[in-house]
Design a protein around this motif. Structure first.
Motif, short mmCIF file in Angstrom:
data_model
loop_
_atom_site.label_atom_id
_atom_site.label_comp_id
_atom_site.label_asym_id
_atom_site.label_seq_id
_atom_site.Cartn_x
_atom_site.Cartn_y
_atom_site.Cartn_z
N THR A 96 -2.30 31.22 34.13
CA THR A 96 -2.50 32.43 33.51
C THR A 96 -1.26 33.56 34.04
OG1 THR A 96 -3.74 33.55 35.45
CG2 THR A 96 -5.01 32.58 33.55
N GLY A 97 -0.97 34.41 33.20
CA GLY A 97 -0.11 35.50 33.57
C GLY A 97 1.35 34.99 33.73
N ALA A 118 2.86 40.53 27.82
CA ALA A 118 2.63 39.22 27.71
C ALA A 118 1.85 38.65 28.98
CB ALA A 118 3.83 38.47 27.48
N GLN A 119 2.21 38.99 30.15
CA GLN A 119 1.61 38.71 31.45
C GLN A 119 0.06 38.99 31.17
OE1 GLN A 119 3.36 40.25 34.67
NE2 GLN A 119 5.16 39.55 34.51
N PHE A 135 -0.30 30.19 25.00
CA PHE A 135 -1.20 31.12 24.21
C PHE A 135 -0.96 32.58 24.55
CE2 PHE A 135 -3.60 27.41 24.98
CZ PHE A 135 -4.72 27.16 23.93
N ILE A 136 -0.66 33.64 23.70
CA ILE A 136 -0.88 35.02 23.72
C ILE A 136 -1.89 35.30 23.11
CG2 ILE A 136 0.37 37.18 23.63
CD1 ILE A 136 2.92 35.59 23.77
N ALA A 137 -3.10 35.89 23.93
CA ALA A 137 -4.11 36.25 23.30
C ALA A 137 -4.03 37.49 22.30
CB ALA A 137 -5.37 36.33 24.07
N PRO A 138 -4.89 37.74 21.58
CA PRO A 138 -4.63 38.91 20.54
C PRO A 138 -5.04 40.36 21.39
CG PRO A 138 -6.50 37.83 19.61
CD PRO A 138 -5.58 36.88 20.71
N ASN A 139 -6.05 40.10 22.13
CA ASN A 139 -6.52 41.35 23.10
C ASN A 139 -7.33 40.63 24.23
OD1 ASN A 139 -9.42 40.67 22.26
ND2 ASN A 139 -8.60 41.41 20.25
#
Length: 208
Positions: A96-97, A118-119, A135-139
């Motif tokens: 993560t991050g 992004a982090q 992945f980059i989550a939408p929210n």
């Protein structure tokens, strides 16, 4: 319920008994959301326009299906249209991050608001021989749902703020429902005494 009642021993004991049921409900909801799938924005350092892809967990929770999308909001995406897949048993870890490779790549190129965002929403699946699915989550909500779901698949605890909030809300609702008939009734601290045993057990029951 008064504050005194909430912290009484019978109430605390009831909460402890109900909590595993509530946690199991939250876990089922998380896995169901992964099965429904989510549209993600592709992580690219040189993109001129947004590109999207979708990832879905199979109904038996053993495979992650994923593939590119022509547009972000095209409705439900079938498993057949997602050509790539990863076996859940091949997943070694979830990053993560700033530990994610695509965040490190962005950070090496520039330090700005985009990198910071992004982090907060980035995570990566490590599988096979150090392969990554980024992945980059939408929210933030979707980020927590996917991190929770992946942790369930890996047999790890759920530690997201979303899980803590959901468990507190569901536990509070369940407690109120179970104690509804006890409103304005004093709940004793100790159970009533057990009566003495009868002199004999020669009871006669007339079934007629």
């Amino acid at each position: 319920m008064s504050n005194e009642d909430v912290h009484s021993h019978p109430i605390v004991e009831l909460q402890e008994r109900i909590q595993p049921e509530v946690m199991e409900l939250v876990k089922q909801q998380r896995l169901q959301r992964l099965c429904e799938g989510t549209c993600f924005r592709k992580a690219s350092s040189r993109r001129r326009q947004d590109r999207f892809w979708c990832c879905r967990l199979s109904a038996n929770h053993k495979v992650l299906h994923y593939g590119d999308l022509e547009e972000a909001n095209q409705g439900a995406v079938s498993y057949e249209s997602l050509q790539e897949k990863i076996q859940v048993s091949d997943i070694k870890a979830v990053l993560t991050g700033k530990d994610c490779p695509h965040v490190k790549e962005k950070g090496a190129l520039r330090q700005n608001k985009e990198v910071q965002e992004a982090q907060e929403l980035a995570f990566s699946i490590v599988y096979d021989s150090d392969e990554y699915l980024n992945f980059i989550a939408p929210n933030k909500h979707e980020y927590c749902v996917w991190i929770d779901g992946l942790n369930i698949l890996l047999g790890k605890e759920l530690t997201s703020d979303l899980t803590k909030s959901d468990v507190e809300i569901l536990l509070s609702m369940e407690m109120k429902l179970r104690l509804l008939d006890l409103e304005n009734i004093k709940i004793p601290e100790a159970p009533p005494p057990i009566p003495k045993e009868p002199s004999d057990y020669n009871f006669v029951y007339d079934c007629n």
